[in-house]
Write an enzyme that holds these catalytic residues in place. Structure first.
Site, PDB file in Angstrom:
ATOM      1  N   ASP A 103      -5.389  10.660   9.250  1.00  0.00           N
ATOM      2  CA  ASP A 103      -4.113  10.106   9.677  1.00  0.00           C
ATOM      3  C   ASP A 103      -3.609  10.712  10.973  1.00  0.00           C
ATOM      4  O   ASP A 103      -3.798  11.890  11.242  1.00  0.00           O
ATOM      5  CB  ASP A 103      -3.068  10.310   8.579  1.00  0.00           C
ATOM      6  CG  ASP A 103      -3.287   9.336   7.439  1.00  0.00           C
ATOM      7  OD1 ASP A 103      -3.210   8.120   7.700  1.00  0.00           O
ATOM      8  OD2 ASP A 103      -3.562   9.780   6.310  1.00  0.00           O
ATOM      9  N   TYR A 144     -11.212  -3.310   3.351  1.00  0.00           N
ATOM     10  CA  TYR A 144     -10.260  -2.854   4.351  1.00  0.00           C
ATOM     11  C   TYR A 144     -11.056  -2.526   5.601  1.00  0.00           C
ATOM     12  O   TYR A 144     -11.813  -1.569   5.618  1.00  0.00           O
ATOM     13  CB  TYR A 144      -9.530  -1.617   3.824  1.00  0.00           C
ATOM     14  CG  TYR A 144      -8.373  -1.112   4.657  1.00  0.00           C
ATOM     15  CD1 TYR A 144      -8.419  -1.093   6.047  1.00  0.00           C
ATOM     16  CD2 TYR A 144      -7.216  -0.648   4.039  1.00  0.00           C
ATOM     17  CE1 TYR A 144      -7.355  -0.628   6.796  1.00  0.00           C
ATOM     18  CE2 TYR A 144      -6.142  -0.164   4.781  1.00  0.00           C
ATOM     19  CZ  TYR A 144      -6.228  -0.159   6.161  1.00  0.00           C
ATOM     20  OH  TYR A 144      -5.183   0.319   6.904  1.00  0.00           O
ATOM     21  N   GLU A 153       0.869  -1.163   0.000  1.00  0.00           N
ATOM     22  CA  GLU A 153       0.000   0.000   0.000  1.00  0.00           C
ATOM     23  C   GLU A 153       0.905   1.212   0.000  1.00  0.00           C
ATOM     24  O   GLU A 153       1.775   1.334   0.849  1.00  0.00           O
ATOM     25  CB  GLU A 153      -0.816  -0.037   1.294  1.00  0.00           C
ATOM     26  CG  GLU A 153      -2.235   0.397   1.164  1.00  0.00           C
ATOM     27  CD  GLU A 153      -2.923   0.291   2.515  1.00  0.00           C
ATOM     28  OE1 GLU A 153      -3.315  -0.828   2.892  1.00  0.00           O
ATOM     29  OE2 GLU A 153      -3.023   1.317   3.187  1.00  0.00           O
TER      30      GLU A 153
END
Ligand SMILES: Cc1ncc(COP(=O)(O)O)c(C=O)c1O
Lengths: 404, 282
Positions: free
Chosen positions: B66, B181, B55
């Site tokens: 993030d 995911y 990734e």
């Protein structure tokens, strides 16, 4: 103006779009909550008891309606249009931001949320949020770019006095957009009990429409007050634009009156020909940030640029999506004013009207200064005096080279 | 919708893992971190170190999902001049050496929107990208990039989260391809960690809704944790812990010290060894 569009007041569509702008560009973790906010807002809007509660606080706590004031000396000074100020700077906490804090926090309470977060925006949103959280007994956390901690020192202290937790953000460019990122990160981690207050008409749907609806009280009052004072609605409206909430609040009730000329004033910082400005419409292009598609200051690679304005409240590289749409449709004309022009308007207004304006509406006044003299004396111009300047005296003193 | 054939690399890789009877290791690093050359060395060595799927983060100025570690990685890459086009260049260089390991690009929508969706898909497919994960594109915005991706033969890998309830899960899974995911924590990358029980329950819930392979990530911080997750899911995704090794390899001025890539590979080897050991922990 063209009349191909029947109404400018129907947006957004059910997916939150104003033309191609708006939308819901958020991480999946937040999406269920965004849908929940939308549902809660739809229900609250139709609930008379919510409206009643909102009006109660508007009247008794905020001090609404704010006056519509004829600025006689400025009118004489420019020698043209009759200049009226919609005086939202007289609201409790000194700006229009409290309108949406009351609205959103009442909604959060209805949704059973027990914690409030916000970015501080110019400090005034942080103060207004901390104020209403104190009143309604909710814990709150306010994010603030570390760059803004200094120029907003008095507001930071106010927030703390009011019981808020203030978190400086040192990431990215340490500015407002980064504080907004950090607030979103907090929200992602605490979705279950936390409500995120967005301080302007931006963010994922339903925020832009919801914030606009809360702020529209400004335009509705101005409309009635102008009719009471002059027997008709204004000929033109002027408001400054950071994210665009005070402007949308004033503009929205007039969008379908084609005879009303509408100006939005962005911050041109050191000038549009420099890289130090905050004029997303005049100097940016469409992109996606903070949950919506809108005009953004960005580089060739789609990286978001830091904005610059002497006014912390206009120092944002984006703008609400409804403005992006009104810009492209041509209904509203967007112009800009530099730091210097705003400083001049700030001083002029202080001396002639005994009103020390915030640096944000000083940008609006700078545009009024440009156009008023050329307009006929029976032209009714209404400018949103959306904040008072107490918070800005340190910044202005420094810019004028005065030691305090 | 007429979908083009995808590269097949993701499907083949997960089939191979199934045959081996183990979960896979998905490694995340930001493209161009700390600079293009070092990043290239890191990425090219990942398969040999044991990464089953790569990734690659596309750096963005405002990475809202993030944590500090990946944010800083983005900033380092951008400061060193990384661009979206260079991310694709990195993939192209990788593909010249390795035609089997799937590469998934992960990032935010604005740089792609700015590049132009159709042009981006064409260039990314030509470079050898197999899938995309775009954090700020939920199913509500599928028309933007998800549907064009599927049509062009690019896998669109969606994030499912603890807040995605059973009513919403089918919506999230509907246009997902390649793998799913699962974000195992409510929060941003590299901060909290989920308990094994929570991960197991979540994977079981997902399996009731989909036959796609399930990768689990966000908050896997140790080789032990990677092993535990890979034992119940089809793959464990490790990001911030690897990026930490990049940070450890920077000198006082933030420049890569000699041997940085090798140290990152050593750590990936540790992760891979644990993942391959396949033991569920107690
Ligand atoms: C007084 C004042 N005016 C204007 C703004 C800019 O926001 P908006 O454009 O949403 O009204 C701010 C933001 O904090 C403000 O404090």
């Amino acid at each position: 103006m063209t009349d191909q569009i029947n109404t400018y007041r129907a947006g957004p569509d059910e997916r939150g779009h104003f033309g191609i702008f708006g939308g819901r560009f958020v991480a999946e973790t937040l999406m269920p909550l965004i849908l929940e906010v939308e549902k809660a807002w739809d229900a609250a809007r139709d609930d008379p008891s919510f409206e009643e509660e909102l009006q109660y606080y508007f009247k008794h706590y905020v001090g609404r309606p704010s006056p519509l004031y004829f600025a006689k000396r400025l009118t004489e000074h420019f020698g043209g249009a009759k200049i009226y100020f919609k005086r939202d700077e007289l609201n409790h906490t000194g700006a229009h931001k409290i309108n949406i804090c009351i609205g959103q926090i009442l909604l959060a309470r209805r949704m059973g949320k027990t914690r409030i977060i916000a970015e501080s925006w110019a400090g005034l949103l942080g103060v207004a949020t901390a104020t209403v959280c104190a009143l309604l007994d909710l814990p709150c956390t306010i994010y603030l770019g570390s760059k803004d901690i200094e120029r907003q020192a008095p507001n930071v202290f106010r927030m703390k006095l009011l019981g808020a937790e203030v978190k400086p953000v040192a990431s990215g460019s340490n500015s407002l957009k980064d504080a907004m990122n950090e607030a979103l990160r907090d929200w992602v981690a605490n979705v279950e009990n936390t409500f995120y207050i967005i301080g302007t008409v931006a963010g994922p749907h339903p925020y832009p429409a919801m914030v606009r609806d809360f702020q529209s009280v400004i335009g509705r009052e101005a409309r009635e007050q102008m009719i009471a004072a002059e027997g008709r609605i204004p000929d033109s409206l002027v408001a400054c634009i950071g994210g665009g909430s005070n402007a949308m609040g004033l503009f929205h009730p007039f969008l379908d009156d084609p005879e009303v000329k509408i100006w939005g004033v962005e911050a041109a910082g050191l000038g549009l020909d420099t890289d130090k400005h905050a004029a997303s419409l005049t100097g940016g292009r469409p992109g996606v940030l903070h949950g919506n598609r809108t005009y953004l200051l960005q580089d060739d690679d789609g990286q978001i640029l830091e904005a610059h304005s002497i006014s912390a409240g206009l120092d944002y590289p984006g703008i609400g999506p409804e403005h992006a749409w009104l810009f492209e449709s041509g209904r509203v004309e967007y112009v800009s004013a530099t730091d210097q022009e705003a400083l001049e308007a700030f001083q002029l207004c202080s001396r002639l009207e005994g009103i020390i304006p915030a640096l944000e509406p000083s940008h609006a006044l700078a545009h009024v200064a440009r156009i008023a003299g050329d307009l006929p004396q029976d032209h009714l111009l209404c400018m949103n005096m959306c904040g008072r300047g107490d918070k800005d005296i340190f910044t202005v003193a420094e810019a004028l080279g005065v030691g305090l | 919708m007429s979908a083009a054939q995808d590269s097949g690399r993701i499907r083949r890789r997960f089939e191979a893992l199934k045959e081996e009877g183990r979960g896979g290791l998905v490694t995340f690093v930001t493209a161009g971190d700390p600079d293009y050359e070092t990043s290239r060395e890191i990425v090219l060595g990942l398969p040999a170190a044991g990464a089953d799927v790569i990734e690659l983060g596309m750096p963005f100025s405002d990475p809202m999902a993030d944590g500090p570690v990946v944010q800083a990685a983005s900033q380092r890459a951008l400061r060193a001049g990384m661009k979206l086009a260079k991310c694709l260049e990195l993939v192209r260089e990788f593909r010249a050496h390795d035609d089997d390991t799937p590469i998934v690009l992960m990032g935010y929508y604005n740089p792609i929107y700015n590049y132009g969706v159709d042009r981006f898909l064409a260039d990314a497919l030509a470079a050898g990208v197999d899938g995309l994960i775009v954090v700020d594109l939920p199913p509500e915005e599928d028309e933007e990039l998800c549907l064009p991706s599927l049509k062009a033969g690019m896998n669109f890998i969606r994030l499912a989260t603890p807040t995605t309830d059973d009513v919403r899960l089918p919506v999230v899974l509907s246009n997902t391809s390649g793998f799913v995911y699962y974000v195992s924590v409510m929060g941003i990358t590299g901060t909290k960690s989920a308990t094994e029980d929570a991960v197991r329950a979540a994977v079981e819930r997902l399996r009731r809704h989909t036959d796609l392979p399930i990768g689990v990530g966000f908050g896997i911080k140790t080789p032990d944790a990677a092993r535990a997750v890979a034992a119940v899911a089809d793959a464990a995704v490790v990001g911030s812990a690897i990026v930490d090794r990049i940070v450890a390899g920077l000198d006082a001025d933030g420049a890569p010290a000699p041997g940085l890539a090798g140290k990152v590979h050593d750590y990936v080897r540790e992760l891979a060894a644990e993942v391959r050991s396949r033991e569920e922990s107690v």
